[in-house]
Design a protein around this motif. Structure first.
Motif, short mmCIF file in Angstrom:
data_model
loop_
_atom_site.label_atom_id
_atom_site.label_comp_id
_atom_site.label_asym_id
_atom_site.label_seq_id
_atom_site.Cartn_x
_atom_site.Cartn_y
_atom_site.Cartn_z
N THR A 4 -44.51 -8.31 5.69
CA THR A 4 -45.56 -7.79 6.52
C THR A 4 -45.97 -9.36 7.41
N ILE A 5 -46.44 -9.93 7.79
CA ILE A 5 -47.75 -10.30 8.93
C ILE A 5 -49.24 -9.19 7.03
N ALA A 6 -49.38 -8.91 7.68
CA ALA A 6 -50.42 -7.78 6.87
C ALA A 6 -50.70 -7.80 5.46
N ASP A 7 -49.21 -8.39 5.30
CA ASP A 7 -48.46 -8.43 3.82
C ASP A 7 -49.49 -9.69 3.79
N THR A 8 -48.52 -10.97 4.01
CA THR A 8 -49.32 -12.71 3.67
C THR A 8 -51.13 -12.77 4.14
N ILE A 9 -50.94 -11.49 5.06
CA ILE A 9 -52.57 -12.00 5.35
C ILE A 9 -53.48 -11.45 3.47
N TYR A 10 -52.62 -10.31 3.93
CA TYR A 10 -53.80 -9.83 2.33
C TYR A 10 -53.51 -10.64 1.26
N GLN A 11 -52.10 -11.13 0.65
CA GLN A 11 -51.85 -11.68 -0.38
C GLN A 11 -52.68 -13.20 -0.49
N THR A 12 -53.08 -13.83 0.77
CA THR A 12 -53.87 -15.23 1.08
C THR A 12 -55.29 -14.97 0.88
N LEU A 13 -55.56 -13.91 1.35
CA LEU A 13 -57.28 -14.20 1.44
C LEU A 13 -57.70 -13.54 0.06
N SER A 14 -56.89 -12.22 -0.26
CA SER A 14 -57.32 -11.67 -2.64
C SER A 14 -57.01 -13.34 -3.35
N GLN A 15 -56.81 -13.64 -2.58
CA GLN A 15 -55.90 -15.02 -3.85
C GLN A 15 -57.29 -15.81 -3.18
N GLN A 16 -57.34 -15.87 -2.70
CA GLN A 16 -58.53 -16.64 -1.98
C GLN A 16 -59.98 -15.85 -2.49
N ILE A 17 -60.11 -14.96 -2.70
CA ILE A 17 -60.55 -14.09 -3.33
C ILE A 17 -61.03 -13.81 -5.07
N LYS A 27 -68.69 -13.06 5.04
CA LYS A 27 -67.83 -12.45 6.08
C LYS A 27 -66.39 -12.59 5.94
N LEU A 28 -65.66 -11.94 6.09
CA LEU A 28 -64.36 -11.83 6.39
C LEU A 28 -64.20 -11.81 7.92
N ARG A 29 -64.27 -12.34 8.85
CA ARG A 29 -64.01 -12.14 10.11
C ARG A 29 -62.55 -12.28 10.81
N GLN A 30 -62.34 -10.81 11.30
CA GLN A 30 -61.51 -10.51 12.39
C GLN A 30 -60.99 -11.18 13.17
N ASP A 31 -61.71 -12.55 13.69
CA ASP A 31 -61.02 -12.35 14.66
C ASP A 31 -60.70 -14.31 14.33
N HIS A 32 -61.68 -14.83 13.28
CA HIS A 32 -61.25 -15.73 12.81
C HIS A 32 -59.92 -15.72 11.80
N ILE A 33 -60.02 -14.21 11.00
CA ILE A 33 -58.94 -14.72 10.52
C ILE A 33 -57.39 -14.20 11.48
N THR A 39 -51.98 -14.23 14.57
CA THR A 39 -51.70 -12.72 15.32
C THR A 39 -53.17 -12.00 16.00
N SER A 40 -52.54 -10.98 15.93
CA SER A 40 -53.51 -9.52 16.70
C SER A 40 -54.45 -9.03 15.63
N HIS A 41 -55.08 -8.31 15.58
CA HIS A 41 -56.39 -8.19 14.84
C HIS A 41 -55.73 -6.61 14.04
N VAL A 42 -54.72 -5.89 14.47
CA VAL A 42 -53.97 -5.15 14.22
C VAL A 42 -54.03 -5.02 12.75
N PRO A 43 -52.95 -5.51 12.17
CA PRO A 43 -52.43 -6.74 10.92
C PRO A 43 -53.94 -6.89 10.23
N VAL A 44 -54.63 -7.75 10.66
CA VAL A 44 -56.26 -8.11 10.24
C VAL A 44 -56.38 -6.87 9.61
N ARG A 45 -56.76 -6.20 10.22
CA ARG A 45 -57.37 -4.84 9.81
C ARG A 45 -57.04 -3.99 8.43
#
Length: 199
Positions: A4-17, A27-33, A39-45
Motif C-alpha cells: 500500500t502507499i502507507a507501506d511505501t512511505i513507511y519503508q522509505t522513511l524507516s530506511q532514511q532513519i 521533525k516528520l511533517r505530515q503535510d510535507h510527506i 497522497t492524503s494524510h491518512v496513509p502518512v499517519r
C-alpha cells in the motif's frame, strides 16, 4: 500481497532513519510527506504510527512526530534480546532445515559478501539472518526478531558506516557449515558471537 502507499512511505522513511539520512530530532511533517508521496494524510499517519511502534519516531505534545535519538541502553537491550531470541529460533531451524532452505541461506550469504556498499550489505545481512531462522516455523518469534533487526540496523549505520569495507563474513560461512552438519551447539555459539561482535 500488494504494498500500500502507507507501506511505501513507511519503508522509505524507516530506511532514511536507519541509514541516518533523517537525523535524530528531525521533525516528520505530515503535510510535507503527503506532498512528497502525492497522497492524503491518512496513509502518512499510518506510516508514522508504524515508525513510532518500531521505536524510530516519537510523538511529542504540540511538537508532532520526530525521529528518535539513538539510546546506548536500548542498543544493549536489543543485542541481548537478539542473542536470546535468534538462538531460540536457530535451535528450531536446525531441526527443520531442508536442503532447499539451506541452499537459499547459502545464496543469501554469498549475496551479502558481494555487497558493494553498506546499505546494500545491511539489507542483504537481514535477508541472510531471516533465511537461517525462517525454518523455525515460529511466526511470532520471527516477527519480533525482524523488529529487533530494524533497531540494531540503525546502530550499525551510526557506528560502522565510516569503517565499512567489503569483506567475506567468516561467521556467516561458519554458521552455514554448522547447519549443514546439523550441529546446533556450534551454530548457536557462532551466532551469539556474531551478534555480540556487531555491538
Amino acid at each position: 500481497m500488494t504494498a500500500t502507499i502507507a507501506d511505501t512511505i513507511y519503508q522509505t522513511l524507516s530506511q532514511q532513519i536507519i541509514t541516518g539520512d533523517l537525523i535524530a530530532g528531525e521533525k516528520l511533517r505530515q503535510d510535507h510527506i503527503a506532498r512528497a508521496f502525492e497522497t492524503s494524510h491518512v496513509p502518512v499517519r499510518e506510516a508514522l504510527l508504524r515508525l513510532e511502534a518500531h521505536g524510530l519516531a516519537i510523538s511529542e505534545p504540540r511538537k508532532g512526530m520526530r525521529v528518535t535519538a539513538l539510546d546506548p541502553a536500548e542498543v544493549r537491550e536489543v543485542i541481548e534480546m537478539r542473542v536470546a531470541l535468534e538462538t531460540l529460533a536457530l535451535q528450531h531451524s536446525v531441526q527443520n532445515m531442508t536442503p532447499a532452505a539451506l541452499k537459499a541461506a547459502d545464496q543469501a550469504r554469498m549475496a551479502c559478501d558481494e555487497a558493494d556498499n553498506m546499505p546494500q550489505w545491511e539489507a542483504r545481512n537481514r535477508i541472510f539472518h531471516r533465511a537461517i531462522l525462517t525454518p523455525c516455523r515460529l511466526p511470532r518469534l520471527l516477527h519480533t526478531i525482524d523488529d529487533l533487526h530494524i533497531a540494531s540496523a540503525r546502530h550499525l549505520f551510526a557506528h560502522w558506516r565510516p569503517k565499512w569495507v567489503q569483506r567475506i563474513d567468516t561467521d556467516h560461512a561458519a554458521i552455514i557449515q554448522a547447519l549443514k552438519s546439523k550441529d546446533v551447539s556450534a551454530a548457536t555459539s557462532i551466532l551469539v558471537r556474531h551478534i555480540r561482535r556487531a555491538s
